[in-house]
Enzyme design. Structure first.
Site, PDB file in Angstrom:
ATOM      1  N   ARG A 134       0.851  -1.181   0.000  1.00 20.07           N
ATOM      2  CA  ARG A 134       0.000   0.000   0.000  1.00 20.07           C
ATOM      3  C   ARG A 134       0.895   1.242   0.000  1.00 20.07           C
ATOM      4  O   ARG A 134       2.023   1.200   0.484  1.00 20.07           O
ATOM      5  CB  ARG A 134      -0.907   0.015   1.233  1.00 20.07           C
ATOM      6  CG  ARG A 134      -1.817  -1.198   1.368  1.00 20.07           C
ATOM      7  CD  ARG A 134      -2.589  -1.158   2.682  1.00 20.07           C
ATOM      8  NE  ARG A 134      -3.489  -2.303   2.830  1.00 20.07           N
ATOM      9  CZ  ARG A 134      -3.172  -3.444   3.426  1.00 20.07           C
ATOM     10  NH1 ARG A 134      -1.948  -3.595   3.945  1.00 20.07           N
ATOM     11  NH2 ARG A 134      -4.045  -4.415   3.530  1.00 20.07           N
ATOM     12  N   LYS A 158      -1.863  -2.766   8.111  1.00 22.12           N
ATOM     13  CA  LYS A 158      -3.001  -2.385   8.951  1.00 22.12           C
ATOM     14  C   LYS A 158      -2.943  -3.134  10.274  1.00 22.12           C
ATOM     15  O   LYS A 158      -2.573  -4.297  10.338  1.00 22.12           O
ATOM     16  CB  LYS A 158      -4.314  -2.685   8.223  1.00 22.12           C
ATOM     17  CG  LYS A 158      -4.540  -1.815   6.996  1.00 22.12           C
ATOM     18  CD  LYS A 158      -5.881  -2.109   6.363  1.00 22.12           C
ATOM     19  CE  LYS A 158      -6.144  -1.184   5.181  1.00 22.12           C
ATOM     20  NZ  LYS A 158      -7.466  -1.429   4.564  1.00 22.12           N
ATOM     21  N   HIS A 230      -2.705   2.583  -5.874  1.00 26.92           N
ATOM     22  CA  HIS A 230      -3.485   1.364  -5.636  1.00 26.92           C
ATOM     23  C   HIS A 230      -3.655   0.557  -6.920  1.00 26.92           C
ATOM     24  O   HIS A 230      -3.822  -0.661  -6.871  1.00 26.92           O
ATOM     25  CB  HIS A 230      -4.843   1.724  -5.028  1.00 26.92           C
ATOM     26  CG  HIS A 230      -5.329   0.700  -4.047  1.00 26.92           C
ATOM     27  ND1 HIS A 230      -4.685   0.445  -2.852  1.00 26.92           N
ATOM     28  CD2 HIS A 230      -6.386  -0.154  -4.095  1.00 26.92           C
ATOM     29  CE1 HIS A 230      -5.330  -0.503  -2.203  1.00 26.92           C
ATOM     30  NE2 HIS A 230      -6.361  -0.892  -2.938  1.00 26.92           N
ATOM     31  N   ARG A 233      -0.935  -1.831  -6.975  1.00 32.54           N
ATOM     32  CA  ARG A 233      -1.200  -2.942  -6.046  1.00 32.54           C
ATOM     33  C   ARG A 233      -2.128  -3.965  -6.712  1.00 32.54           C
ATOM     34  O   ARG A 233      -1.901  -5.172  -6.621  1.00 32.54           O
ATOM     35  CB  ARG A 233      -1.811  -2.382  -4.764  1.00 32.54           C
ATOM     36  CG  ARG A 233      -2.127  -3.424  -3.686  1.00 32.54           C
ATOM     37  CD  ARG A 233      -2.461  -2.682  -2.381  1.00 32.54           C
ATOM     38  NE  ARG A 233      -3.166  -3.505  -1.415  1.00 32.54           N
ATOM     39  CZ  ARG A 233      -2.586  -4.314  -0.544  1.00 32.54           C
ATOM     40  NH1 ARG A 233      -1.267  -4.448  -0.553  1.00 32.54           N
ATOM     41  NH2 ARG A 233      -3.292  -5.004   0.326  1.00 32.54           N
ATOM     42  N   HIS A 256      -3.781  -9.161   3.365  1.00 35.40           N
ATOM     43  CA  HIS A 256      -5.225  -9.227   3.575  1.00 35.40           C
ATOM     44  C   HIS A 256      -5.534 -10.164   4.745  1.00 35.40           C
ATOM     45  O   HIS A 256      -4.969 -11.248   4.845  1.00 35.40           O
ATOM     46  CB  HIS A 256      -5.937  -9.749   2.331  1.00 35.40           C
ATOM     47  CG  HIS A 256      -6.017  -8.748   1.224  1.00 35.40           C
ATOM     48  ND1 HIS A 256      -6.269  -9.099  -0.091  1.00 35.40           N
ATOM     49  CD2 HIS A 256      -5.882  -7.399   1.220  1.00 35.40           C
ATOM     50  CE1 HIS A 256      -6.292  -8.011  -0.845  1.00 35.40           C
ATOM     51  NE2 HIS A 256      -6.048  -6.973  -0.068  1.00 35.40           N
ATOM     52  N   TYR A 265      -9.686 -10.702  -7.171  1.00 31.74           N
ATOM     53  CA  TYR A 265      -8.721 -10.658  -8.273  1.00 31.74           C
ATOM     54  C   TYR A 265      -8.833 -11.882  -9.170  1.00 31.74           C
ATOM     55  O   TYR A 265      -8.313 -11.887 -10.280  1.00 31.74           O
ATOM     56  CB  TYR A 265      -7.289 -10.574  -7.741  1.00 31.74           C
ATOM     57  CG  TYR A 265      -7.005  -9.325  -6.964  1.00 31.74           C
ATOM     58  CD1 TYR A 265      -6.761  -8.115  -7.610  1.00 31.74           C
ATOM     59  CD2 TYR A 265      -6.975  -9.329  -5.579  1.00 31.74           C
ATOM     60  CE1 TYR A 265      -6.492  -6.965  -6.896  1.00 31.74           C
ATOM     61  CE2 TYR A 265      -6.707  -8.174  -4.865  1.00 31.74           C
ATOM     62  CZ  TYR A 265      -6.468  -7.005  -5.529  1.00 31.74           C
ATOM     63  OH  TYR A 265      -6.209  -5.868  -4.811  1.00 31.74           O
TER      64      TYR A 265
END
Length: 286
Positions: A134, A158, A230, A233, A256, A265
């Site tokens: 990110r 995150k 992004h 990414r 994730h 995806y």
């Protein structure tokens, strides 16, 4: 939660507060379910300003529900009028990914190797595509996070979760060029920082500046689509899966929490499905 998430929720609640006060709703008790529904509808109404995407409007409603639940638990109000207000359904869209040719053109246009800023920009774009990090993770990378001899990178994602990512040859070459030929000159203009990517003042590169680097490269490459960090990414994940990578491995690489997030995806077009079926199934040609 990350600082970016907290900032987003704070902006959401500031907007909700301003909307409520403008309508004379000065206490939590004064707000009804219909008031919250009206506010939620205004977020998607073009006549009320730039309409929000369904995902952004949904996040704002989450913040509002959290506020009213907190007010009730703290005894600041006698009711929670927010629970039955539903967010707009977000339209699931496939992430935009660049083709191999488009990505090659973007990389070639990403930086002038004869300038310190150009070397930095090239290294940044190579890293974004080469690791799928990110943009906030990229600008937060410190020197100690780079293990070039081991061909790995440590990033903090995150929830302050760390993950180790492999570095490819192109990313390593671009980073080494930048670290040797460019970063020392930029570093001298500041007071010293462990940040890998530096701006003209010798301080840590910002997300906004990194976004501008990608956008400029897309313009120079004459790509007729909107390209953001992004996008790189998405492209990283898409190209990995097209190359045969397992979706659970890609999940770990992207950071994730759930494989469900990554599985978007793997969506393919009907034409691709027919092609795979025609070439793979023993009874397809009968």
């Amino acid at each position: 939660m990350s600082q970016n998430t907290l900032s987003a929720y704070r902006r959401d609640l500031d907007r909700y507060l301003a909307w409520s006060l403008a309508r004379g709703l000065s206490t939590a008790d004064a707000i009804s379910e219909s008031d919250i529904a009206d506010f939620a509808a205004s977020l998607r109404d073009p006549s009320q300003g730039t309409p929000l995407a369904a995902s952004s409007a949904g996040r704002m409603l989450v913040a509002i529900r959290g506020f009213h639940r907190f007010a009730l638990e703290e005894g600041l109000t006698s009711k929670d009028p927010s629970q039955r207000v539903s967010p707009a359904t977000a339209v699931k869209r496939l992430p935009k990914a660049l083709s191999y040719d488009q990505m090659s053109r973007l990389l070639q246009a990403s930086g002038d190797d004869s300038t310190p800023h150009g070397l930095r920009d090239r290294a940044l774009v190579e890293l974004l595509y080469g690791t799928g990090v990110r943009i906030s993770e990229a600008v937060d990378i410190d020197i100690d996070d780079l293990k070039l001899e081991e061909r790995t990178l440590i990033v903090t994602g995150k929830g302050d979760k760390q993950r180790m990512l492999p570095l490819g040859g192109y990313s390593i070459a671009a980073l080494e060029e930048y670290l040797v030929r460019s970063r020392p000159a930029l570093l001298m203009k500041g007071r010293g920082t462990p940040a890998v990517f530096l701006n003209a003042r010798g301080t840590r590169f910002s997300r906004q500046s990194a976004y501008a680097v990608v956008r400029k490269a897309a313009e120079l490459a004459k790509l007729q689509i909107e390209v953001s960090p992004h996008t790189l990414r998405h492209t990283y994940a898409t190209h990995l899966l097209q190359g045969g990578a397992d979706v659970r491995v890609v999940q770990e690489l992207l950071g994730h929490a759930s494989v469900t997030t990554t599985q978007i995806y793997t969506a393919v077009t009907p034409d691709t499905l027919r092609e795979v079926y025609a070439t793979s199934h023993p009874r397809a040609k009968g």
